[in-house]
Design a protein around this motif. Sequence first.
Motif, PDB file in Angstrom:
ATOM      1  N   GLU A  26       0.851  -1.191   0.000  1.00 61.90           N
ATOM      2  CA  GLU A  26       0.000   0.000   0.000  1.00 61.90           C
ATOM      3  C   GLU A  26       0.882   1.233   0.000  1.00 61.90           C
ATOM      4  N   GLU A  27       0.587   2.201  -0.838  1.00 60.77           N
ATOM      5  CA  GLU A  27       1.509   3.310  -1.100  1.00 60.77           C
ATOM      6  C   GLU A  27       1.835   4.134   0.140  1.00 60.77           C
ATOM      7  N   THR A  28       0.814   4.498   0.941  1.00 63.88           N
ATOM      8  CA  THR A  28       1.063   5.417   2.053  1.00 63.88           C
ATOM      9  C   THR A  28       1.549   4.722   3.310  1.00 63.88           C
ATOM     10  N   THR A  29       1.152   3.471   3.525  1.00 65.55           N
ATOM     11  CA  THR A  29       1.519   2.790   4.770  1.00 65.55           C
ATOM     12  C   THR A  29       2.649   1.797   4.607  1.00 65.55           C
ATOM     13  N   GLY A  30       2.872   1.308   3.372  1.00 59.83           N
ATOM     14  CA  GLY A  30       3.892   0.297   3.160  1.00 59.83           C
ATOM     15  C   GLY A  30       3.473  -1.090   3.601  1.00 59.83           C
ATOM     16  N   LEU A  31       2.189  -1.280   3.933  1.00 61.82           N
ATOM     17  CA  LEU A  31       1.699  -2.587   4.357  1.00 61.82           C
ATOM     18  C   LEU A  31       1.476  -3.477   3.135  1.00 61.82           C
ATOM     19  N   PRO A  32       1.674  -4.802   3.278  1.00 61.61           N
ATOM     20  CA  PRO A  32       1.467  -5.704   2.145  1.00 61.61           C
ATOM     21  C   PRO A  32       0.002  -5.783   1.742  1.00 61.61           C
ATOM     22  N   VAL A  33      -0.224  -5.949   0.449  1.00 57.15           N
ATOM     23  CA  VAL A  33      -1.583  -6.075  -0.087  1.00 57.15           C
ATOM     24  C   VAL A  33      -1.793  -7.522  -0.522  1.00 57.15           C
ATOM     25  N   ILE A 114     -15.011  -5.817  11.285  1.00 57.88           N
ATOM     26  CA  ILE A 114     -14.935  -5.483  12.707  1.00 57.88           C
ATOM     27  C   ILE A 114     -16.283  -4.932  13.174  1.00 57.88           C
ATOM     28  N   PRO A 115     -16.867  -5.498  14.234  1.00 57.67           N
ATOM     29  CA  PRO A 115     -18.180  -5.013  14.694  1.00 57.67           C
ATOM     30  C   PRO A 115     -18.127  -3.697  15.456  1.00 57.67           C
ATOM     31  N   GLN A 116     -16.937  -3.190  15.763  1.00 59.94           N
ATOM     32  CA  GLN A 116     -16.796  -1.897  16.411  1.00 59.94           C
ATOM     33  C   GLN A 116     -16.417  -0.831  15.391  1.00 59.94           C
ATOM     34  N   LYS A 117     -16.647   0.411  15.765  1.00 60.22           N
ATOM     35  CA  LYS A 117     -16.271   1.516  14.891  1.00 60.22           C
ATOM     36  C   LYS A 117     -14.811   1.854  15.116  1.00 60.22           C
ATOM     37  N   ILE A 118     -14.030   1.844  14.057  1.00 62.14           N
ATOM     38  CA  ILE A 118     -12.608   2.172  14.127  1.00 62.14           C
ATOM     39  C   ILE A 118     -12.316   3.290  13.134  1.00 62.14           C
ATOM     40  N   ILE A 119     -11.686   4.346  13.622  1.00 61.71           N
ATOM     41  CA  ILE A 119     -11.297   5.472  12.782  1.00 61.71           C
ATOM     42  C   ILE A 119      -9.840   5.288  12.385  1.00 61.71           C
ATOM     43  N   ASN A 120      -9.555   5.354  11.097  1.00 61.63           N
ATOM     44  CA  ASN A 120      -8.195   5.201  10.602  1.00 61.63           C
ATOM     45  C   ASN A 120      -7.688   6.543  10.075  1.00 61.63           C
ATOM     46  N   ILE A 121      -6.578   7.009  10.634  1.00 61.53           N
ATOM     47  CA  ILE A 121      -5.961   8.258  10.174  1.00 61.53           C
ATOM     48  C   ILE A 121      -4.681   7.885   9.445  1.00 61.53           C
ATOM     49  N   SER A 122      -4.666   8.046   8.148  1.00 61.56           N
ATOM     50  CA  SER A 122      -3.556   7.577   7.330  1.00 61.56           C
ATOM     51  C   SER A 122      -2.397   8.558   7.347  1.00 61.56           C
ATOM     52  N   ALA A 123      -1.231   8.073   6.886  1.00 62.68           N
ATOM     53  CA  ALA A 123      -0.046   8.923   6.798  1.00 62.68           C
ATOM     54  C   ALA A 123      -0.295  10.109   5.873  1.00 62.68           C
ATOM     55  N   LYS A 124      -1.027   9.871   4.814  1.00 67.84           N
ATOM     56  CA  LYS A 124      -1.317  10.936   3.852  1.00 67.84           C
ATOM     57  C   LYS A 124      -2.135  12.052   4.493  1.00 67.84           C
ATOM     58  N   SER A 125      -3.164  11.690   5.259  1.00 71.68           N
ATOM     59  CA  SER A 125      -3.998  12.710   5.895  1.00 71.68           C
ATOM     60  C   SER A 125      -3.251  13.407   7.031  1.00 71.68           C
TER      61      SER A 125
END
Length: 803
Positions: A26-33, A114-125
């Motif tokens: 993934e471009e912004t996080t570097g995590l494998p896809v 995921i049954p809970q609400k999770i907010i993801n703040i990316s490196a780009k933002s």
Amino acid sequence: MKFFLSLCTFLLISVSAHSQRVKILEETTGLPVAGAVIYNASKVKSTMSDIDGVANLGQFSSDEIIFVEHLLYQISSFRTSDIANRTIYLKAKIEGLEEIVLSASKFQQSKRDIPQKIINISAKSIVFSNPQTSADLLESSGNVFIQKSQMGGGSPMIRGLSTNRLLITVDGVRMNNAIFRGGNLQNVISIDPFAIQNTEVTLGAGSVVYGSDALGGVMSFYTQNPRLSYADSLYFKGHVVTRYATANKEKTGHVDLNFGMKKWAFYSSISYTDFDDLRMGDHGPADYIRPEYVRTVDGTDQLVANGNPLIQVPTGYDQINFLQKVRYEPKEDWTFDLGLYYTTTSDFSRYDRLIRYKGDNLRSAEWNYGPQRWFMGNVQVTKLSSNSNLYDKIQATLAYQNFQESRMDRDYAKPDRNIREEAVDALSANLDLEKQLGTRTELFYGLEYIYNHVTSSGNEENIQTGTTVPTVSRYPNGSDWQSVAAYTSLKFKPNPKFVFQTGMRYNHVVLNADFTQNNAYLYLPYTNTKINTGAFTGTAGVNWNPNQTLALKFNASSAFRAPNIDDIGKVFDSEPGAVVVPNDDLKPEHAYGLELGLKLNFENRVIVDMATYYTYLDNTLVRRDFTLNGESEIMYDGELSTVQAIQNAAESRIYGFEVGLMVNFTDALKLKSNYNIIGGREEDDFGDNTPLRHAAPQFGDTHLTWQKDKLQLDAFATYNSELSNNQLATSEQGKDYMYALDANGKPYSPSWYTLNFRTQYQFNKAVSLTVSLENITDQRYKTYSSGIAAPGRNLILSLKYTL
């Protein structure tokens, strides 16, 4: 000879096969896809990336055009001969629509499951929002409310809970320690926003995976990972950032460098920030202005008229952050990570204590926090594929942390300065595992051990004679807090439309506190106290996605928080004329919560995300009047003070509603908005039924963004409703020095709004400029429960150069 030829052939084939492998990230996080489909123009040839994002291109020719497609990412095309360092980076589709999260189970899961609400703040933002601190970063999510007692701070509030009822983790290691308090905390500013790869905020309880303290939410910060080259050539990348802000004359410099080799990678980051005194806005309550302050000249305190009452004197401080990470990948499924983190601030004033009056004079001549220092060293070993009957993935984490903080205060025209210093040594060990039990079922489970040791001292210094004598310390010196836990979680996905997740954890906590040293001043009826307690917590939730338009979530959970050293042994002046003393009769808090979420997605053009929740908190630990040896008042720091203590003396009910809206007018023009409604009551054993202290007013933000080629624009508003005096918690109603005064002369928290504009321009691959104009109309306001007024009109310039 045949054997030699066969061996050579085998080696050539092996080398060739290895050289034709690519890693898809993934471009912004570097995590494998994982699950990316790769095919040629005729679609005759195709392959797919595995769980580690690795794919074999052996069937494609050396100069063939290939296409890479994944549900969550934009389709990309490459010529096989042009793929640099055997790595392909994919750009995410619409942000927030579908993401991978780590915090729910310590391993990657689709956010949709995921049954809970999770907010993801990316490196780009994060780069675009350009936050001054990690507290400001959390606030930019639109779902986290931030309180500030001073500029060197930022205390998150999530769904009516805060401080030691929320958990902070950094790279999977819990930051909460044995002296995390129920009052407002500023530890989150120790995390450098420049070094963050992404942040995940879990709204609601997270005790099954994270144990004690995760009652209201979990803030998971993941720092930048070193990137390997996966080739014989060196992969190098670096960034230099400089930033200036007008409201506090911020001067910031940041450098990070990445050196990647075939199996080794190194990432170094350093940031330095210098803040001057903060200027508040020009339009708003006159109660917030700073007409005078104390200056000490030759040991004599003087009240000095403030040349500009909008400048909050003194609030400035400086901070340095350092991060060093090393990654070693001996094999594709093995990763060894080392992280070294260090942060320190200068002294900084607790501003809300410096604006209190006693008669005609300011009460305090000085009230400073000493340097807030945090060091962490952690080692993490991860194996992402295994044929073991016990696990498919395994991760082991060992960490050591050292926290140091201190407080120095002195009353106006008094020579005695009270100095109290604390330090915590924290050790932790985690083992997390994942096992695929079948095509539909995944099992997550793990073990955790935590040990905290607290040292604390108190001294009284005469600034005129220079003599120092010992006095009561804030905490019982030499105390320790331990936790051991085991957890398991099960995910069952019978079809792509339905997911069921459940989990359970057992946590046992042992606390030992020795009051021998402090009994020379307090004369407690005991010298030692212990807590030996355990708790089961559980969760169960479902996700139902019957079609592309509708998604439903429901989750039920229980959570707990065991008393820590701060709860059981703290001695401090909670407010003028009151002192908190130890209480050896405390039990854990238990929270029971329900959450229902609804998401509507109309062809990726209009997306509405709603959630409502209810939490019941039993055995709530609250600060209430107390007696010590039959006395309701004692002398503390030279003042007769009402005795108080932390007690299991209440139950709390919290409820709320959250709504998020995203409108994609075009690929370039988008609207995003969040709004939060929170309510809560606290009923104690003394018959009082009052508003919950950390239930924030209704708050939200709205962003209109436009992005095209090298230019990105964001016009946005933030807003906050009023809390009248009778809507304030009882503990807040008497703080006339901190709040505005209504028509009846009573403290209240006024509503406010700000209008803001931000732009970013990418001149070329190396240079980008971010310009923000915040609080354009120069509003004077305080966020709820804050002692310091927010910045007035603020121009922020940030220049980034990529090496």
